[in-house]
Motif scaffolding. Structure first.
Motif, mmCIF file in Angstrom:
data_model
loop_
_atom_site.group_PDB
_atom_site.id
_atom_site.type_symbol
_atom_site.label_atom_id
_atom_site.label_comp_id
_atom_site.label_asym_id
_atom_site.label_seq_id
_atom_site.Cartn_x
_atom_site.Cartn_y
_atom_site.Cartn_z
ATOM 1 N N UNK A 506 90.887 -5.384 54.197
ATOM 2 C CA UNK A 506 90.050 -4.267 54.377
ATOM 3 C C UNK A 506 88.765 -4.337 53.514
ATOM 4 N N UNK A 507 87.932 -3.317 53.657
ATOM 5 C CA UNK A 507 86.724 -3.162 52.745
ATOM 6 C C UNK A 507 87.210 -2.925 51.609
ATOM 7 N N UNK A 508 86.756 -3.291 50.338
ATOM 8 C CA UNK A 508 86.937 -2.733 49.056
ATOM 9 C C UNK A 508 85.760 -1.987 48.394
ATOM 10 N N UNK A 509 84.859 -1.542 49.426
ATOM 11 C CA UNK A 509 83.505 -0.949 48.704
ATOM 12 C C UNK A 509 83.613 0.125 48.492
ATOM 13 N N UNK A 510 84.524 0.904 48.465
ATOM 14 C CA UNK A 510 84.740 2.453 47.884
ATOM 15 C C UNK A 510 85.629 2.508 46.694
ATOM 16 N N UNK A 511 85.131 3.508 45.808
ATOM 17 C CA UNK A 511 85.942 3.847 44.606
ATOM 18 C C UNK A 511 86.149 5.396 44.816
ATOM 19 N N UNK A 512 87.455 5.773 44.427
ATOM 20 C CA UNK A 512 88.042 7.032 44.431
ATOM 21 C C UNK A 512 88.047 7.711 43.148
#
Length: 800
Positions: A506-512
């Protein structure tokens, strides 16, 4: 000194033993050459470039709260160029980037090509591409240009000149061919069919054009001879920190430089550019080849000694007539030389005639990769073996008197530790080790395949549809038609859409994070709806599915919950979080509607990391349609009907499908390959062991013929004789098991260390391997000794 004809007469006097000797030696040499060819070929990847020692790839590793989130060979767009401009040790930099779409059209030909990349001019210079047609200056510097390989040009343009022709990327991008390059060598970690320019005037998602935007670029550097690698790695880490400081939050990145020559055999990264091999497995195969070669050498000595035993009267007469040990050694050496020459000829012929099947048996093999150094080493091995074997033989017989030769009493089989027994133990220790290792690796792979992954992947058919399109577009309306028609097919239980499917990275382009503007934890992000969760049987342990009216609902897994600082799902369900992409251009506010268990979405070898689902399926076409089907459905008819409907809905789009279970299990290809290779070489080891046992049993039966006759006169049955003959060998096989089992257990446990989930390696595996070795031994000994057990005791007693 014996002449050539006399030596041949001696060699072929006992044709059976000589044939076994030659067969054993040839098998050992062939197995050694075959495995060395495979290992050497894989270890020569990317060494064809003159400057390969100076080429490196940048590896980025991201840590969240000191926990590794992802290691991958991808970086941000501008990094390589910035290094070239500011660090003199960087002579050249370049990058490759996967296209957003891999569906193309040339004329009327629709095709899918996953082996194409956007490419910078620097990569052309680093890899020194040889242009065979078209311009060779300033290529890939203008928008919408492409260069193609010779093989690709031959496939799609035949005898036409492809320069100036157009490759259409679905649905509306056109790339003009400006050059044709010579194919990359076969032993390159990449061998793209075509390379597309990357230019700001081309259509890309905005973050992809940002200098410090998405991490999507495979960046390569060509360094000077005296570059300080560690210092440059530290500089890269500091540079990225300075330019991404506002993006990092609780995360931090570390960068390493990977030599290009290690990419194929020493990479274990997510999102790698091409398939690699496990270098550890290559070392295992090479060790096995050496063991087999040693076993065949043991067999040579033993078969030669057996010939001496059979012809002991001749040697006794020669000793009586004054033959010295030196003359015997001369004979043994000349015989050894001839046999090794014959074996080498047989090996070379086997190599020539087996090239069509060796690749099928053990994977990539290229005998052309065996350079002059290998052949020199092989000749040295043969020379050493040619000399060492007669030396061992003369050592074994030099203390024997002429009387012992004449009376056929030169066997050492009655001694506590004879060389025959040592050879038997060594050979069967290898056999037991190989069988145990095969069973252990098989058990681990089957354990991972069958373990509860937290989701159901059986009977799932994925259809690749157009992606990254708005649902209200014309293509989106075609998708509505496709959905409606697919739903009418009997046997389909569920239809879902998603951007990724199990087995994908998957994409790891987001931070939460829980605060807007704060950079929190890195998480894998999936776009999917309730139908996807139902299809793959992913249930929430608290909360519900996606809220039907809310675009901004999300579901997280337990790992994500814990990294956000919560211990129980009830504490976090209903809370608001913020998703921020790595380019800082997009922030999405979302409400947590549920928490699901951790599950192995990417692979079954690692512990799951933080995962988040968002449901944007009503707005965007995502490219993956999963059909959950009845297990009894006719799969051939289903695929044919689906293809027909697909072509009506998307006439300009190639039909592509796969079964999720097969796709997911591709992660075990290396393990399956090593097991297949181990099985082949276990069979070879068993064959060599059986050959030596046959010769050994023959010799022992000769030495015990009189004893057997006396026992039969005194009432011994055939079964008693067979038990007597088998007992000698079974006890030595037992010793081999005692040696091999602990070693194989240690090997399996060491090999399992690379897996997060480990199968229990119980005693049953080793009992089976020991039992098989004993059965092989008993069958071989019994079949060979039946003649002696059935001899008339009168004839047996007369035997001298």
């Amino acid at each position: 000194m014996l002449n050539f004809k006399q030596t041949l007469r001696i060699i072929f006097k006992n044709k059976r033993t000589t044939l076994l000797l030659l067969l054993s030696l040839s098998i050992g040499l062939f197995a050694f050459t075959l495995i060395t060819a495979k290992v050497t070929y894989n270890r020569t990847f990317d060494t064809n470039l003159d400057n390969h020692k100076n080429i490196y790839r940048i590896i980025s590793s991201t840590y969240t709260n000191k926990v590794l989130t992802i290691s991958e060979p991808r970086t941000q767009h501008v990094l390589g160029q910035h290094l070239k401009e500011n660090y003199p040790e960087v002579k050249e930099s370049g990058f490759l980037c996967k296209p957003e779409e891999s569906n193309y059209k040339i004329g009327d030909n629709l095709f899918i090509n996953e082996n194409s990349f956007h490419c910078s001019k620097g990569m052309v210079d680093i890899f020194k591409l040889e242009i065979v047609q078209g311009q060779s200056v300033a290529i890939l510097t203008k928008p919408n240009k492409v260069i193609v390989s010779e093989s690709f040009a031959n496939k799609y343009f035949k005898d036409e000149n492809p320069v100036g022709k157009v490759i259409q990327q679905f649905p509306a991008q056109n790339f003009e061919i400006e050059a044709v390059y010579k194919d990359f060598p076969r032993n390159s970690h990449i061998a793209p069919d075509f390379l597309i320019s990357f230019h700001n005037n081309m259509f890309f998602p905005p973050p992809l054009k940002e200098d410090w935007g998405w991490v999507r670029f495979y960046t390569y550097l060509e360094l000077g001879d005296n570059a300080d690698i560690k210092k440059l790695e530290d500089n890269i880490t500091e540079l990225c920190y300075e330019n991404n400081r506002g993006h990092m939050g609780n995360s931090e990145s570390e960068f390493k430089l990977q030599p290009i020559r290690t990419i194929h055999t020493k990479s274990n990264y997510k999102n790698d550019i091409a398939k690699t091999v496990n270098g550890q497995y290559l070392s295992i195969l090479q060790a096995i080849s050496i063991l087999i070669l040693i076993i065949s050498g043991f067999n040579y000595i033993y078969f030669s000694y057996s010939r001496i035993s059979v012809s002991s009267t001749q040697f006794g007469v020669r000793k009586v007539l004054g033959a010295s040990n030196a003359s015997l050694f001369s004979q043994f050496l000349f015989e050894s030389l001839l046999v090794h020459i014959f074996a080498l000829i047989v090996t070379v012929l086997a190599i020539v005639f087996s090239q069509g099947i060796t690749g099928f048996l053990i994977g990539d093999v290229n005998f052309n990769s065996l350079n002059g150094i290998f052949w020199i080493d092989l000749i040295l091995v043969i020379v050493v073996s040619t000399i060492a074997n007669p030396l061992m033989l003369i050592f074994l017989v030099k203390k024997k008197s002429s009387l012992e030769f004449l009376s056929k009493k030169i066997s050492n089989i009655r001694k506590l530790f004879s060389f025959q027994q040592i050879f038997t133990v060594a050979q069967f220790a290898v056999i037991v080790f190989l069988i145990s290792s095969i069973l252990g690796i098989n058990k681990q792979v089957n354990f991972l395949k069958n373990k509860d992954k937290g989701l159901e992947i059986a009977d799932k058919l994925v259809i690749k549809t157009p992606g990254n399109w708005r649902r209200e577009s014309d293509i989106g309306r075609n998708l509505d038609f496709f959905e409606q028609e697919i739903a009418k097919i009997a046997g389909i239980k569920n239809i879902s859409t998603s951007d990724k499917v199990p087995g994908d990275i998957p994409t790891f382009s987001f931070s939460v994070s829980e605060q807007k503007g704060e950079i929190g934890i890195k998480t894998a992000c999936f776009i999917a709806g309730n139908e996807f969760l139902e299809s793959y049987n992913i249930s929430t342990i608290d909360g519900g599915g996606f809220e039907s009216q809310s675009r901004n609902a999300c579901i997280i897994n337990s790992s994500c919950m814990k990294q956000l600082g919560y211990g129980e799902p009830a504490e976090i369900v209903g809370k608001t979080i913020f998703l921020q992409d790595e380019s800082m251009m997009q922030t999405v506010e979302a409400s947590i509607s549920g928490v699901c268990k951790d599950y192995n979405f990417m692979n079954a070898k690692e512990m799951p990391g933080p995962i988040l689902f968002v449901d944007w399926t009503k707005e965007v076409m995502l490219g993956n349609y999963t059909l959950s089907v009845n297990s009894r459905i006719n799969k051939g008819e289903l695929i044919a009907r689906t293809e027909s409907l697909f072509k009506k809905a998307f006439p300009n789009y190639p039909f592509n499908y796969f079964w999720v279970e097969d796709y997911y299990n591709k992660q075990f290809e290396d393990e399956i390959s090593i097991v297949r290779s181990l099985k082949i070489f276990a069979v070879i080891a068993i064959l060599l062991g059986v050959l030596s046992l046959l010769s050994m049993v023959t010799q022992i039966c000769l030495t015990k013929t009189k004893e057997v006759g006396i026992r039969k006169v005194n009432g011994a049955k055939q079964s008693d004789i067979l038990i007597l003959l088998n007992f000698q060998f079974v006890r030595w096989i037992g010793l081999a098991c005692i040696i091999a089992i602990p070693l194989s257990w240690l090997f399996i446990r060491y090999w399992q260390e690379s897996f997060a989930y480990k199968a229990n390696i119980d005693i049953g595996i080793f009992l089976i391997s020991a039992g098989l070795a004993i059965i092989i031994c008993v069958l071989t000994v019994t079949v060979q000794s039946l003649k002696t057990a059935n001899m008339n005791p009168v004839e047996s007693i007369k035997y001298e």
